[in-house]
Design an enzyme around this catalytic site. Structure first.
Site, PDB file in Angstrom:
ATOM      1  N   THR A  13       0.870  -1.185   0.000  1.00 46.00           N
ATOM      2  CA  THR A  13       0.000   0.000   0.000  1.00 46.00           C
ATOM      3  C   THR A  13       0.905   1.234   0.000  1.00 46.00           C
ATOM      4  O   THR A  13       2.117   1.124   0.208  1.00 46.00           O
ATOM      5  CB  THR A  13      -0.907   0.046   1.248  1.00 46.00           C
ATOM      6  OG1 THR A  13      -0.090   0.161   2.415  1.00 46.00           O
ATOM      7  CG2 THR A  13      -1.778  -1.198   1.360  1.00 46.00           C
ATOM      8  N   MET A  72       3.377  -1.187   4.763  1.00 48.73           N
ATOM      9  CA  MET A  72       2.648  -0.063   5.371  1.00 48.73           C
ATOM     10  C   MET A  72       3.577   1.149   5.338  1.00 48.73           C
ATOM     11  O   MET A  72       4.608   1.162   6.010  1.00 48.73           O
ATOM     12  CB  MET A  72       2.298  -0.402   6.829  1.00 48.73           C
ATOM     13  CG  MET A  72       1.638  -1.767   6.989  1.00 48.73           C
ATOM     14  SD  MET A  72       1.397  -2.218   8.729  1.00 48.73           S
ATOM     15  CE  MET A  72       0.728  -3.880   8.558  1.00 48.73           C
ATOM     16  N   VAL A 132       7.537  -2.296   7.023  1.00 48.58           N
ATOM     17  CA  VAL A 132       7.462  -0.833   7.049  1.00 48.58           C
ATOM     18  C   VAL A 132       8.043  -0.306   5.743  1.00 48.58           C
ATOM     19  O   VAL A 132       9.116  -0.718   5.309  1.00 48.58           O
ATOM     20  CB  VAL A 132       8.246  -0.267   8.261  1.00 48.58           C
ATOM     21  CG1 VAL A 132       8.212   1.257   8.243  1.00 48.58           C
ATOM     22  CG2 VAL A 132       7.667  -0.798   9.567  1.00 48.58           C
ATOM     23  N   LYS A 133       7.275   0.607   5.120  1.00 46.21           N
ATOM     24  CA  LYS A 133       7.706   1.131   3.819  1.00 46.21           C
ATOM     25  C   LYS A 133       8.211   2.563   4.016  1.00 46.21           C
ATOM     26  O   LYS A 133       7.494   3.410   4.586  1.00 46.21           O
ATOM     27  CB  LYS A 133       6.512   1.114   2.876  1.00 46.21           C
ATOM     28  CG  LYS A 133       6.838   1.137   1.406  1.00 46.21           C
ATOM     29  CD  LYS A 133       5.535   0.923   0.638  1.00 46.21           C
ATOM     30  CE  LYS A 133       5.725   0.901  -0.841  1.00 46.21           C
ATOM     31  NZ  LYS A 133       4.437   0.949  -1.547  1.00 46.21           N
ATOM     32  N   VAL A 134       9.432   2.810   3.570  1.00 46.39           N
ATOM     33  CA  VAL A 134      10.015   4.162   3.714  1.00 46.39           C
ATOM     34  C   VAL A 134      10.525   4.629   2.353  1.00 46.39           C
ATOM     35  O   VAL A 134      10.887   3.803   1.509  1.00 46.39           O
ATOM     36  CB  VAL A 134      11.186   4.161   4.735  1.00 46.39           C
ATOM     37  CG1 VAL A 134      10.735   3.720   6.124  1.00 46.39           C
ATOM     38  CG2 VAL A 134      12.351   3.298   4.257  1.00 46.39           C
TER      39      VAL A 134
END
Ligand code: G3P
Length: 233
Positions: A27, A56, A79-81
């Site tokens: 997402t 996320m 975790v998306k950065v």
């Protein structure tokens, strides 16, 4: 060779997850906005349905938010950065904590090198957006793949921004471990005109065989079960 869905549309994800072919979901803030839902409600429903890997994206206080999300959604949270100095700093800290991190908005091998040094589990090169800007997205996947192979890097390539079915197979061919795609592209992967034509012929032949069997029933001997019945012959 994994397939992720690139959407926050829960009913559509669940429908396709039933095929057993979906390995995860990615997402981003735009997809969450499009869904019109609270991001954590989306993550919760997906986690409860058994989606094993959910990217996320964090925007502010990336380390704090990343730690919180990984505690809230253990086992499934990635975790998306973004590939920025703050994003990569967060990637390093979170990866050292044992949290999976997907570094997104990757547009060349140099960025992928930094992300892997920061401990990224995944890097997400954006193929469609590269193509939009006259750079061959698949070539970028290829060069990241070569650098990682030569250097023995464990970070996986998650090809993103996929706009057509052809790019799916070419991404894998060029070294992507995972391809994330909109549901429409996943649906399109089943399709081939020759499959449709072939099926039409098989269906017609099947129907013709069924009607003939009804008109001329198969002799009883052929209906006997092997073993006892045949021994008696
Ligand atoms: O995963 C990234 C993707 O959502 C971006 O796709 O089509 O907006 O470039 P697109």
């Amino acid at each position: 060779m994994k397939i992720f869905l690139d959407t926050a549309d829960v009913p559509t994800i669940l429908k396709h997850f039933e095929t057993g072919l979906i390995d995860g979901v990615t997402t981003n803030p735009s997809l969450i906005r499009k869904s019109g839902r609270d991001p954590e409600d989306v993550y919760r429903e997906l986690a409860m349905a058994g989606i094993p890997d959910i990217s996320m994206e964090v925007v502010e206080d990336m380390i704090g938010e990343g730690r919180r999300l990984s505690k809230e959604f253990p086992y499934v949270c990635t975790v998306k950065v973004p590939c920025t100095p703050e994003g990569l700093k967060a990637c390093k800290v979170l990866s050292d904590d044992g949290v999976k991190v997907n570094v997104t908005l990757i547009f060349n091998a140099a960025q992928a090198i930094l992300a892997s040094k920061a401990g990224a589990t995944y890097v997400s090169p954006f193929i469609g957006r590269l193509d939009d800007n006259s750079v061959a997205g698949l070539e970028v996947v290829r060069s990241i793949s070569e650098v990682y192979r030569v250097q023995g890097v464990k970070t996986q390539i998650l090809a993103a921004s996929i706009r057509d079915v052809y790019k799916v197979s070419r991404s894998f061919w060029n070294g992507a471990h995972i391809v994330t795609m909109p549901p429409k592209i996943f649906e399109g992967m089943y399709n081939h005109i020759l499959t449709d034509k072939g099926l039409e012929i098989f269906d017609a032949d099947y129907q013709a065989t069924i009607s003939r069997s009804k008109a001329f029933p198969i002799p009883e001997i052929n209906n006997r079960k092997p073993g006892k019945d045949l021994d008696a012959i």
